[in-house]
Design an enzyme around this catalytic site. Structure first.
Site, PDB file in Angstrom:
ATOM      1  N   ALA A 194       0.789   3.472   4.587  1.00 10.16           N
ATOM      2  CA  ALA A 194       0.097   4.610   4.901  1.00 10.16           C
ATOM      3  C   ALA A 194       1.265   5.798   4.782  1.00 10.16           C
ATOM      4  O   ALA A 194       2.160   5.586   5.018  1.00 10.16           O
ATOM      5  CB  ALA A 194      -0.477   4.685   6.348  1.00 10.16           C
ATOM      6  N   GLY A 254       0.338  -0.543   5.455  1.00  5.05           N
ATOM      7  CA  GLY A 254      -0.904  -0.204   4.569  1.00  5.05           C
ATOM      8  C   GLY A 254      -1.056  -0.674   3.264  1.00  5.05           C
ATOM      9  O   GLY A 254      -1.963  -1.277   2.626  1.00  5.05           O
ATOM     10  N   GLU A 314      -1.446  -4.307   3.534  1.00  3.44           N
ATOM     11  CA  GLU A 314      -2.971  -4.433   4.238  1.00  3.44           C
ATOM     12  C   GLU A 314      -3.786  -4.493   2.911  1.00  3.44           C
ATOM     13  O   GLU A 314      -4.746  -5.151   2.831  1.00  3.44           O
ATOM     14  CB  GLU A 314      -3.144  -3.554   5.265  1.00  3.44           C
ATOM     15  CG  GLU A 314      -2.412  -3.909   6.482  1.00  3.44           C
ATOM     16  CD  GLU A 314      -2.448  -2.818   7.682  1.00  3.44           C
ATOM     17  OE1 GLU A 314      -1.866  -1.857   7.528  1.00  3.44           O
ATOM     18  OE2 GLU A 314      -2.930  -3.099   8.529  1.00  3.44           O
ATOM     19  N   GLU A 337       5.011  -1.612  10.987  1.00  2.34           N
ATOM     20  CA  GLU A 337       4.518  -0.614  11.963  1.00  2.34           C
ATOM     21  C   GLU A 337       5.087  -0.488  13.253  1.00  2.34           C
ATOM     22  O   GLU A 337       5.116   0.652  13.950  1.00  2.34           O
ATOM     23  CB  GLU A 337       2.927  -0.926  12.239  1.00  2.34           C
ATOM     24  CG  GLU A 337       2.038  -0.274  10.794  1.00  2.34           C
ATOM     25  CD  GLU A 337       1.772  -1.418   9.822  1.00  2.34           C
ATOM     26  OE1 GLU A 337       2.810  -2.277   9.692  1.00  2.34           O
ATOM     27  OE2 GLU A 337       1.007  -1.367   9.043  1.00  2.34           O
TER      28      GLU A 337
HETATM   29  N1  CO8 Z   1       4.780   7.323   3.704  1.00  2.99           N
HETATM   30  C1  CO8 Z   1       5.352   8.773   3.494  1.00  2.99           C
HETATM   31  N2  CO8 Z   1       6.302   8.775   2.457  1.00  2.99           N
HETATM   32  C2  CO8 Z   1       6.963   7.508   1.894  1.00  2.99           C
HETATM   33  C3  CO8 Z   1       6.455   6.381   2.702  1.00  2.99           C
HETATM   34  C4  CO8 Z   1       5.374   6.362   3.420  1.00  2.99           C
HETATM   35  N3  CO8 Z   1       5.018   4.978   3.825  1.00  2.99           N
HETATM   36  N4  CO8 Z   1       7.259   5.369   2.116  1.00  2.99           N
HETATM   37  C5  CO8 Z   1       8.222   5.944   1.286  1.00  2.99           C
HETATM   38  N5  CO8 Z   1       7.969   7.235   1.221  1.00  2.99           N
HETATM   39  C6  CO8 Z   1       8.777   8.577   0.748  1.00  2.99           C
HETATM   40  C7  CO8 Z   1      10.077   8.880   1.425  1.00  2.99           C
HETATM   41  O1  CO8 Z   1       9.723   9.577   2.342  1.00  2.99           O
HETATM   42  C8  CO8 Z   1      10.998   9.328   0.029  1.00  2.99           C
HETATM   43  O2  CO8 Z   1      10.669  10.747  -0.067  1.00  2.99           O
HETATM   44  P1  CO8 Z   1      11.711  12.038   0.052  1.00  2.99           P
HETATM   45  O3  CO8 Z   1      12.071  11.484  -1.324  1.00  2.99           O
HETATM   46  O4  CO8 Z   1      10.681  12.908  -0.066  1.00  2.99           O
HETATM   47  O5  CO8 Z   1      12.537  11.790   0.982  1.00  2.99           O
HETATM   48  C9  CO8 Z   1      10.413   8.375  -1.001  1.00  2.99           C
HETATM   49  O6  CO8 Z   1       9.166   7.951  -0.536  1.00  2.99           O
HETATM   50  C10 CO8 Z   1      11.591   7.283  -1.373  1.00  2.99           C
HETATM   51  O7  CO8 Z   1      11.763   6.624  -0.137  1.00  2.99           O
HETATM   52  P2  CO8 Z   1      13.200   6.215   0.176  1.00  2.99           P
HETATM   53  O8  CO8 Z   1      14.119   7.193  -0.149  1.00  2.99           O
HETATM   54  O9  CO8 Z   1      13.159   5.843   1.835  1.00  2.99           O
HETATM   55  O10 CO8 Z   1      13.456   5.025  -0.727  1.00  2.99           O
HETATM   56  P3  CO8 Z   1      14.356   3.776  -0.386  1.00  2.99           P
HETATM   57  O11 CO8 Z   1      14.650   2.984  -1.600  1.00  2.99           O
HETATM   58  O12 CO8 Z   1      15.527   4.375   0.414  1.00  2.99           O
HETATM   59  O13 CO8 Z   1      13.498   2.801   0.818  1.00  2.99           O
HETATM   60  C11 CO8 Z   1      11.634   1.836   1.792  1.00  2.99           C
HETATM   61  C12 CO8 Z   1      12.536   2.060   0.315  1.00  2.99           C
HETATM   62  C13 CO8 Z   1      12.459   0.659   2.351  1.00  2.99           C
HETATM   63  C14 CO8 Z   1      10.091   1.411   1.330  1.00  2.99           C
HETATM   64  C15 CO8 Z   1      11.489   3.103   2.688  1.00  2.99           C
HETATM   65  O14 CO8 Z   1      11.020   4.177   1.963  1.00  2.99           O
HETATM   66  C16 CO8 Z   1      10.551   2.932   3.958  1.00  2.99           C
HETATM   67  O15 CO8 Z   1      11.036   2.307   4.672  1.00  2.99           O
HETATM   68  N6  CO8 Z   1       9.381   3.380   3.781  1.00  2.99           N
HETATM   69  C17 CO8 Z   1       8.596   3.384   4.971  1.00  2.99           C
HETATM   70  C18 CO8 Z   1       7.840   1.957   4.961  1.00  2.99           C
HETATM   71  C19 CO8 Z   1       6.873   1.894   6.236  1.00  2.99           C
HETATM   72  O16 CO8 Z   1       7.250   1.854   7.353  1.00  2.99           O
HETATM   73  N7  CO8 Z   1       5.506   1.661   5.920  1.00  2.99           N
HETATM   74  C20 CO8 Z   1       4.624   1.514   7.090  1.00  2.99           C
HETATM   75  C21 CO8 Z   1       4.010   2.700   7.153  1.00  2.99           C
HETATM   76  S1  CO8 Z   1       2.958   2.840   8.437  1.00  2.99           S
HETATM   77  C22 CO8 Z   1       1.747   2.240   7.628  1.00  2.99           C
HETATM   78  O17 CO8 Z   1       1.429   1.773   6.793  1.00  2.99           O
HETATM   79  C23 CO8 Z   1       0.484   2.106   9.010  1.00  2.99           C
HETATM   80  C24 CO8 Z   1      -0.816   1.300   8.234  1.00  2.99           C
HETATM   81  C25 CO8 Z   1      -1.806   1.114   9.238  1.00  2.99           C
HETATM   82  C26 CO8 Z   1      -2.315   2.694   9.737  1.00  2.99           C
HETATM   83  C27 CO8 Z   1      -3.436   2.778  10.122  1.00  2.99           C
HETATM   84  C28 CO8 Z   1      -3.894   4.168  10.589  1.00  2.99           C
HETATM   85  C29 CO8 Z   1      -2.923   4.802  10.615  1.00  2.99           C
END
Ligand code: CO8
Length: 258
Positions: free
Chosen positions: A65, A111, A114, A134
């Protein structure tokens, strides 16, 4: 037509690509709404028999998400986000009558995993990484992850994945039963298309009945065996049943999708 999706309809297969590669295809509200609409219209289109869901680029299926969107939400807003998302997308996919294959082409996190788990079938590329991170953000999986991961891999492994917030590699996902196949990235969509073409040889109405029956196993207060009996009976009233049995007796291939 969509801001965040690409949709291609070819040979009875709708391929829906989530197209926010700069955000690793993270699911913001608009993308969830658009996915709902694209899935609904593919499901209602009689010329479509299988839906393939994938992410754009070679790095990510869906990285979760969109964290930026919910970072300052209240308790009520958080609950509403999860509920709306489940209704519009996750439960919606699971209950479609058209099979959905998730082609997981990279990160499937939160998400994103999921979404793959709500799909009926999952194939992954060898670079895919899957996890429910999460709790590292102070929340829990809210799009059905606590339920569907346990169903797919068992409670012990699901607990470990959720509590550690770690990512597993594609091969582990395969051996745990989280995905059905792992292939090289170049072969991922072809693999999904091959599965789709096998599905397309069969009766759409019988497959829809099968989806309802399988899903019944996971619904509270519903007896799956009773649903199966009812769905089985209903098949006898379909033109596909006539075609399937007649074709067998005439020693020819059934032609369900005229
Ligand atoms: N949301 C928003 N932006 C994201 C997300 C995300 N989940 N994942 C990546 N991005 C963005 C980064 O912010 C970055 O943007 P910017 O260049 O503007 O800074 C761009 O994508 C590239 O990402 P990274 O530079 O971080 O790329 P890396 O190769 O270094 O890392 C990862 C890749 C490991 C995937 C890393 O991006 C990461 O850890 N992302 C987050 C993963 C995460 O925690 N996902 C779970 C999110 S919570 C969720 O899904 C809840 C679901 C249930 C919700 C229920 C209702 C709320």
């Amino acid at each position: 037509m969509y801001n965040n999706l690409l949709v291609e309809n070819k040979e009875m297969i709708a391929t829906i690509t989530i197209n926010r590669p700069k955000q690793l295809n993270a699911l913001n509200k608009e993308t969830i709404q658009e996915l709902h609409e694209a899935l609904k219209s593919a499901n209602e289109d009689v010329s479509i028999g299988v839906i393939i869901l994938t992410g754009s680029g070679d790095k990510s299926f869906v990285a979760g998400a969109d964290i930026k969107e919910f970072a300052d939400f209240s308790i009520a807003q958080g609950g509403e986000l999860a509920q709306k998302g489940q209704e519009l997308l996750f439960d919606f996919i699971e209950n479609l009558s058209t099979p959905v294959i998730a082609a997981v082409n990279g990160f499937a996190l939160g998400g994103g995993l999921e979404l793959a788990m709500a799909s009926h079938i999952r194939v992954a590329s060898s670079n895919a990484r899957m996890g429910l991170p999460e709790v590292s953000l102070g929340v829990i999986p809210g799009y059905g992850g606590t339920q569907r991961l346990s169903q797919l891999v068992g409670r012990g492994k699901a607990n470990e994945m959720v509590f550690t917030a770690g990512m597993i590699k594609a091969d582990d996902a395969l051996s745990w039963g989280l995905v059905n196949h792992v292939v090289e990235q170049e072969e991922l969509l072809d693999t999904a298309y091959k599965i789709a073409s096998k599905i397309l040889a069969n009766s759409a109405s019988a497959i829809a009945s099968a989806i309802r029956s399988v899903n019944a196993n996971f619904q509270d207060g519903v007896n799956g065996y009773e649903v199966e009996i009812e769905e089985f009976g209903k098949c006898f009233g379909t033109s596909d049943f006539k075609e399937g049995t007649t074709a067998f007796l005439e020693k020819r291939k059934a032609n369900f999708r005229k």
